[in-house]
Design a protein around this motif. Structure first.
Motif, PDB file in Angstrom:
ATOM      1  N   THR A  79     -11.922 -20.857  -9.012  1.00  0.00           N
ATOM      2  CA  THR A  79     -12.185 -20.339 -10.359  1.00  0.00           C
ATOM      3  C   THR A  79     -13.605 -19.803 -10.430  1.00  0.00           C
ATOM      4  OG1 THR A  79     -12.608 -22.602 -11.025  1.00  0.00           O
ATOM      5  CG2 THR A  79     -10.519 -21.657 -11.735  1.00  0.00           C
ATOM      6  N   ILE A  80     -14.502 -20.352  -9.616  1.00  0.00           N
ATOM      7  CA  ILE A  80     -15.879 -19.846  -9.612  1.00  0.00           C
ATOM      8  C   ILE A  80     -16.012 -18.609  -8.715  1.00  0.00           C
ATOM      9  CG2 ILE A  80     -18.297 -20.396  -9.139  1.00  0.00           C
ATOM     10  CD1 ILE A  80     -17.395 -23.398  -9.558  1.00  0.00           C
ATOM     11  N   VAL A  81     -15.593 -18.734  -7.449  1.00  0.00           N
ATOM     12  CA  VAL A  81     -15.885 -17.619  -6.527  1.00  0.00           C
ATOM     13  C   VAL A  81     -14.997 -16.395  -6.740  1.00  0.00           C
ATOM     14  CG1 VAL A  81     -16.813 -19.148  -4.744  1.00  0.00           C
ATOM     15  CG2 VAL A  81     -14.448 -18.415  -4.599  1.00  0.00           C
ATOM     16  N   THR A  82     -13.877 -16.551  -7.438  1.00  0.00           N
ATOM     17  CA  THR A  82     -13.076 -15.352  -7.727  1.00  0.00           C
ATOM     18  C   THR A  82     -13.209 -14.962  -9.204  1.00  0.00           C
ATOM     19  OG1 THR A  82     -11.057 -16.560  -8.295  1.00  0.00           O
ATOM     20  CG2 THR A  82     -11.365 -16.029  -5.980  1.00  0.00           C
ATOM     21  N   HIS A  83     -14.209 -15.531  -9.846  1.00  0.00           N
ATOM     22  CA  HIS A  83     -14.421 -15.249 -11.272  1.00  0.00           C
ATOM     23  C   HIS A  83     -14.698 -13.762 -11.493  1.00  0.00           C
ATOM     24  CE1 HIS A  83     -16.544 -15.273 -15.158  1.00  0.00           C
ATOM     25  NE2 HIS A  83     -15.801 -16.322 -15.407  1.00  0.00           N
ATOM     26  N   LYS A  84     -14.172 -13.277 -12.606  1.00  0.00           N
ATOM     27  CA  LYS A  84     -14.289 -11.857 -12.923  1.00  0.00           C
ATOM     28  C   LYS A  84     -15.730 -11.367 -12.857  1.00  0.00           C
ATOM     29  CE  LYS A  84     -11.262 -10.819 -16.318  1.00  0.00           C
ATOM     30  NZ  LYS A  84     -10.877 -10.527 -17.717  1.00  0.00           N
ATOM     31  N   ALA A  85     -16.642 -12.126 -13.459  1.00  0.00           N
ATOM     32  CA  ALA A  85     -18.029 -11.681 -13.508  1.00  0.00           C
ATOM     33  C   ALA A  85     -18.862 -12.257 -12.360  1.00  0.00           C
ATOM     34  CB  ALA A  85     -18.657 -12.092 -14.844  1.00  0.00           C
ATOM     35  N   LEU A  86     -18.556 -13.484 -11.944  1.00  0.00           N
ATOM     36  CA  LEU A  86     -19.394 -14.135 -10.934  1.00  0.00           C
ATOM     37  C   LEU A  86     -18.997 -13.802  -9.500  1.00  0.00           C
ATOM     38  CD1 LEU A  86     -19.642 -17.717 -12.499  1.00  0.00           C
ATOM     39  CD2 LEU A  86     -21.360 -15.901 -12.536  1.00  0.00           C
ATOM     40  N   GLY A  87     -17.719 -13.469  -9.308  1.00  0.00           N
ATOM     41  CA  GLY A  87     -17.193 -13.292  -7.956  1.00  0.00           C
ATOM     42  C   GLY A  87     -18.007 -12.341  -7.105  1.00  0.00           C
ATOM     43  N   LEU A  88     -18.269 -11.154  -7.636  1.00  0.00           N
ATOM     44  CA  LEU A  88     -18.970 -10.139  -6.852  1.00  0.00           C
ATOM     45  C   LEU A  88     -20.423 -10.534  -6.557  1.00  0.00           C
ATOM     46  CD1 LEU A  88     -18.049  -7.565  -5.538  1.00  0.00           C
ATOM     47  CD2 LEU A  88     -18.857  -6.291  -7.524  1.00  0.00           C
ATOM     48  N   PRO A  89     -21.164 -10.980  -7.578  1.00  0.00           N
ATOM     49  CA  PRO A  89     -22.542 -11.422  -7.273  1.00  0.00           C
ATOM     50  C   PRO A  89     -22.577 -12.541  -6.230  1.00  0.00           C
ATOM     51  CG  PRO A  89     -22.232 -11.263  -9.640  1.00  0.00           C
ATOM     52  CD  PRO A  89     -20.903 -10.984  -9.022  1.00  0.00           C
ATOM     53  N   ILE A  90     -21.672 -13.499  -6.313  1.00  0.00           N
ATOM     54  CA  ILE A  90     -21.654 -14.586  -5.328  1.00  0.00           C
ATOM     55  C   ILE A  90     -21.419 -14.017  -3.935  1.00  0.00           C
ATOM     56  CG2 ILE A  90     -20.334 -16.598  -4.504  1.00  0.00           C
ATOM     57  CD1 ILE A  90     -19.902 -17.337  -7.450  1.00  0.00           C
ATOM     58  N   PHE A  91     -20.473 -13.098  -3.862  1.00  0.00           N
ATOM     59  CA  PHE A  91     -20.179 -12.455  -2.585  1.00  0.00           C
ATOM     60  C   PHE A  91     -21.416 -11.745  -2.028  1.00  0.00           C
ATOM     61  CE2 PHE A  91     -18.923  -8.386  -0.601  1.00  0.00           C
ATOM     62  CZ  PHE A  91     -18.328  -8.883   0.547  1.00  0.00           C
ATOM     63  N   LEU A  92     -22.080 -10.995  -2.903  1.00  0.00           N
ATOM     64  CA  LEU A  92     -23.248 -10.231  -2.432  1.00  0.00           C
ATOM     65  C   LEU A  92     -24.372 -11.155  -1.979  1.00  0.00           C
ATOM     66  CD1 LEU A  92     -23.222  -7.320  -5.033  1.00  0.00           C
ATOM     67  CD2 LEU A  92     -22.522  -7.258  -2.630  1.00  0.00           C
ATOM     68  N   VAL A  93     -24.572 -12.243  -2.698  1.00  0.00           N
ATOM     69  CA  VAL A  93     -25.612 -13.188  -2.322  1.00  0.00           C
ATOM     70  C   VAL A  93     -25.287 -13.809  -0.954  1.00  0.00           C
ATOM     71  CG1 VAL A  93     -26.618 -15.443  -2.869  1.00  0.00           C
ATOM     72  CG2 VAL A  93     -26.419 -13.700  -4.651  1.00  0.00           C
ATOM     73  N   LEU A  94     -24.017 -14.183  -0.766  1.00  0.00           N
ATOM     74  CA  LEU A  94     -23.627 -14.760   0.523  1.00  0.00           C
ATOM     75  C   LEU A  94     -23.846 -13.766   1.658  1.00  0.00           C
ATOM     76  CD1 LEU A  94     -20.416 -16.790  -0.332  1.00  0.00           C
ATOM     77  CD2 LEU A  94     -22.559 -17.660   0.579  1.00  0.00           C
ATOM     78  N   MET A  95     -23.497 -12.502   1.396  1.00  0.00           N
ATOM     79  CA  MET A  95     -23.684 -11.480   2.423  1.00  0.00           C
ATOM     80  C   MET A  95     -25.164 -11.301   2.736  1.00  0.00           C
ATOM     81  SD  MET A  95     -20.931 -10.571   3.553  1.00  0.00           S
ATOM     82  CE  MET A  95     -19.714 -11.762   3.098  1.00  0.00           C
ATOM     83  N   TYR A  96     -25.969 -11.378   1.681  1.00  0.00           N
ATOM     84  CA  TYR A  96     -27.410 -11.269   1.875  1.00  0.00           C
ATOM     85  C   TYR A  96     -27.900 -12.379   2.806  1.00  0.00           C
ATOM     86  CZ  TYR A  96     -32.370 -11.231   0.835  1.00  0.00           C
ATOM     87  OH  TYR A  96     -33.730 -11.202   0.954  1.00  0.00           O
ATOM     88  N   PHE A  97     -27.389 -13.592   2.584  1.00  0.00           N
ATOM     89  CA  PHE A  97     -27.773 -14.715   3.437  1.00  0.00           C
ATOM     90  C   PHE A  97     -27.332 -14.490   4.880  1.00  0.00           C
ATOM     91  CE2 PHE A  97     -28.221 -17.473  -0.434  1.00  0.00           C
ATOM     92  CZ  PHE A  97     -29.584 -17.695  -0.245  1.00  0.00           C
ATOM     93  N   VAL A  98     -26.137 -13.931   5.019  1.00  0.00           N
ATOM     94  CA  VAL A  98     -25.629 -13.666   6.369  1.00  0.00           C
ATOM     95  C   VAL A  98     -26.607 -12.742   7.094  1.00  0.00           C
ATOM     96  CG1 VAL A  98     -23.838 -12.461   7.673  1.00  0.00           C
ATOM     97  CG2 VAL A  98     -23.203 -14.082   5.882  1.00  0.00           C
TER      98      VAL A  98
END
Lengths: 87, 716
Positions: free
Chosen positions: B290-309
């Motif tokens: 519900t958090i990581v696929t959230h409409k508003a949060l999903g994309l920012p979380i993804f981008l932050v994780l990619m940044y860490f990668v």
């Protein structure tokens, strides 16, 4: 209450439905079957954001399904349906 | 029993691991084979073929890890490959790895293996999780119902593996045979099978070992591969009739009803043998979702994780990269020391500039590659990757790609070679080819030195960031546009339906991560040792031959005339000494690369480029960063840092030309390693050359427009 068939894309979060049919080629039908989506399977919608893919609970797994696909799958609502949240 | 087995120990037993994706099959495979693995490709297709070895009680056991599949139809490459391996390689035992916490769906594949009447064992994997989730199994009863031995295993700890191997040996020597169980498909379909069976007179040799009932069922399911194997027009026509009638009778294609009945059979068996005490399996997973696929949060979380990668890949990797650079430099110096100082030995130049310069240049990126794949493995093994695809699917769908295409494209910012390898996660070939074609537009790490040279030469400090950003964004925008165009033209076809399992989140095991990263590293090393070595040697030849012998007057397209009288010939390559600068310049202009550069000058003149840039661009084909060293050579700088070269560039060209150089290097001519890997991954030269040509033409057009418009506006 008479259950009528609807496209899966119209089903709200938490609702439980039964798979009726899908309008698709044989390959896709087989893919869906392999993932557990065959006629008469009951499953529930975990998340339907209104756009983008949906999340379904089919048997004991979670499936992500593209919206285009979801419009082609016809389902009926199960009576005494609805899981805890939503409806 | 043990004695009986040792007596048979001479023969190697082959087992094939089948199973659904996410069933823990790979973990079990890793546990069985450890580091004794070999990863290759199945011939003609780009599905990974993993093989390994283990031994048990004196018996050698070869293990084939089949591609993870949900079923065994002929519709996806993975399923065809898995089925072909079972039918053609005839493993002694098939172990179907079943996620016992998701039993019904997993048993679907098992029923299909049962129908092929193969020596089958079910490994009820993740037994610990199933127990935790409140499932109780009556394995003995289920084993009787399915007619197949069942062993409960925990892949990550290795619990039950010894028992599984005991059973493998028993099944292989025939002391433990399964019982034949037939699923009753109901009156209509059973009737159809009865009708088809007598018509099968000549069984195709490939399916000689397969049961007739299975073949009849497959024909009724309209399995293309099996139908094609029967070259019996009469039979196929009769099957067509049967299928037509069945479809009318059942109100649905028989293959759908057959699938439904299989699930019916499974569900019947499970009702008798499985008890659910609680239903809690997905609670935690669902909460995270519900958090990581959230409409508003999903994309920012993804981008932050990619940044860490990327942070991880580059910050942790850089010290190692620098260390490797030093090692290769020392190696080069060490080899050079065998020759007297200032020697013009071709052998020395070949070894130091050609081999170490070329292969070493690629190998220095190894730490980045390993870290990147390690990070990807973490994302995959935890289950997040499927969510990432979910989150970006909406956006990717708009350009005609699948959510999963995002990952290889992202890897492309590091290096195109591993990125193109990473497209293996994409199922659809069209989708995969489109992604491969646009990956070189993601500005890779090797292009960075070019920007680092050019930008400070032409732009004031405060513009450095924005110009760099503009280059990267241009690449992304072009990739999006090209992907869209490809999907509308040559890779036209219905958009790939997005159906994907979201596996429950799991803690990845260190062992799996190491194996995963090592596998990729090995492939990368193989490439460096073969293709890239070849390419480096060719480029070395092109910049060193024909030899320039001392006194030569070179005239290049009227651009300038240089006369030099220098004794001895050029050292070529990057590390040109102060006195050798001019000699190196003469050698390069005299060489094939230099001549090609001069030859193409009229063609690149409209882009604002002269023969010097042309020569460096030819060099950049070997590896993008070579552009920088080649520029150093054509401008006869001493190789002592970029400063003098920057000054010379700033004297010779306008900022517009500088920008156009970067733009051209961004878009045009994927490096030789990219061409080689595209050839390997697409299975032929066709797409590799298409990519090479297409991107070069695109670069030409884009730069032509930018330069001419810029020139018209008086920018340079």
């Amino acid at each position: 209450m008479v259950s009528s068939t609807k496209p899966l894309s119209h089903i709200k979060d938490g609702e439980k439905v039964k798979f009726v049919s899908v309008e698709a080629g044989r390959g896709l039908k087989n893919l869906l079957a392999a993932m557990g989506l065959v006629p008469n399977t009951e499953f529930s919608v975990v998340k339907n954001g209104g756009h983008g893919p949906m999340i379904l609970a089919v048997k004991h797994s979670r499936l992500a399904l593209g919206r285009v696909m979801a419009t082609k799958i016809m389902v009926t609502k199960c009576l005494h349906s609805t899981l805890a949240k939503g409806a | 029993m043990i004695q009986a087995i040792t007596a048979k120990a001479q023969k190697t037993i082959t087992i094939a691991l089948a199973g659904n994706p996410n069933s823990g099959k790979t973990t079990l495979f890793n546990h069985l084979t450890g580091a004794h693995q070999h990863v290759g490709n199945y011939p003609g297709v780009t599905v990974e073929k993993k093989e390994g070895k283990t031994s048990h009680k004196g018996s050698e056991i070869a293990v084939i890890d089949l591609p993870g599949t949900y079923s065994l139809t002929a519709y996806s490459i993975e399923e065809r490959v898995a089925r072909a391996a079972i039918i053609d390689e005839k493993p002694d035992v098939i172990v179907d790895v079943v996620d016992s916490s998701n039993l019904e769906r997993n048993l679907y594949l098992a029923t299909q293996l049962m129908e092929m009447e193969l020596p089958l064992i079910l490994a009820f994997n993740m037994a610990d999780l199933a127990k935790e989730r409140g499932f109780l199994f009556d394995l003995e009863h289920l084993s009787t119902l399915l007619g197949v031995p069942i062993i409960s295993t925990v892949g990550r700890t290795g619990h039950g593996v010894a028992g599984l191997l005991d059973r493998v040996l028993e099944v292989a020597d025939g002391s433990c045979a399964g019982q034949k169980r037939e699923i009753n498909y109901g009156k209509e379909i059973e009737g159809a099978i009865e009708q088809v069976l007598p018509l099968i007179s000549q069984i195709p040799t490939r399916y000689a070992g397969s049961p007739k009932r299975w073949l009849a069922l497959k024909l009724i399911e309209q399995d293309k591969e099996i139908a094609e194997a029967f070259e019996d027009a009469k039979l196929l026509a009769a099957v067509d009739e049967v299928v037509k009638r069945l479809t009318v009778l059942l109100g649905e294609g028989p293959e759908v009803v057959i699938a439904e009945r299989r699930y019916g059979f499974i569900s019947g068996a499970c009702q008798e043998c499985v008890k659910t005490t609680t239903e809690m399996r997905h609670d935690v997973s669902d909460m995270i979702d519900t958090i990581v696929t959230h409409k508003a949060l999903g994309l920012p979380i993804f981008l932050v994780l990619m940044y860490f990668v990327f942070q991880l890949t580059f910050t942790v990797g850089t010290p190692f990269v620098m260390l490797l650079e030093k090692i290769f430099a020392a190696l080069g110096a060490g080899i050079s020391s065998f020759w007297p100082a200032g020697s013009d030995s071709l052998v020395r130049s070949l070894l130091v500039d050609g081999v170490i310069g070329g292969v070493g240049g690629v190998l220095t990126f190894l730490p980045n590659v390993v870290l990147l794949f390690m990070a990807i493995a973490v994302l995959e093994d935890t289950g997040y990757m499927a969510r990432a695809a979910f989150v970006v699917d909406h956006i990717m769908h708009k350009i005609g790609l699948h959510g999963k295409s995002f990952i290889p494209m992202l890897v492309g910012f590091g290096c195109s070679v591993p990125a193109i390898m990473a497209t293996r996660i994409l199922e659809s070939r069209r989708n995969r080819l489109t992604t491969i074609m646009v990956i070189p537009l993601m500005s890779c790490g090797a292009r960075y030195p070019i920007y680092a040279l050019i930008i400070p030469a032409f732009f004031p400090l405060k513009w450095h960031g924005p110009v760099m950003w503009l280059i990267y964004v241009t690449g992304i925008a072009l990739a999006v546009a090209v992907a869209k165009i490809l999907r509308l033209t040559i890779f036209k076809g219905e958009t790939i339906p997005f159906v994907m399992e979201l596996p429950p989140y799991r803690m990845p095991t260190a062992k799996a991560l190491v194996i995963h990263a090592w596998e990729r590293a090995k492939l990368y090393l193989q490439k460096a040792g073969t293709t890239i070595l070849m390419a480096s040697l060719i480029m070395w030849g092109a910049t060193n031959f024909p030899r320039w012998e001392g006194v030569v007057t070179v005239e290049r397209g009227g651009a300038e005339s240089v006369t030099a009288v220098v004794e001895g010939s050029a050292e070529g390559g990057v590390t040109v000494g102060r006195g050798g600068g001019e000699a190196a310049q003469m050698q390069l202009t005299h060489s094939i690369a230099g001549r090609v550069g001069a030859f193409i000058e009229p063609a690149i003149k409209p882009l604002g480029f002269d023969w010097k840039i042309g020569t460096a661009l030819v060099g950049a084909f070997a590896a993008k960063e070579i552009f920088v060293s080649q520029m150093g050579v054509v401008f006869a700088t001493d190789g002592q840092g970029n400063q003098t070269l920057r000054d010379k560039l700033a004297e010779s060209y306008s900022g517009l030309t500088g920008f156009c150089i970067m733009l051209f290097c961004l878009i045009a001519i994927p490096c030789m390693a990219t061409v080689a890997i595209t050839k390997a991954e697409t299975g032929g030269w066709k797409w590799a050359l298409f990519q090479l040509g297409g991107l070069t033409v695109l670069a030409y057009l884009v730069v032509l427009i930018v330069y001419q418009v810029g020139h018209g506006l008086g920018l340079g």
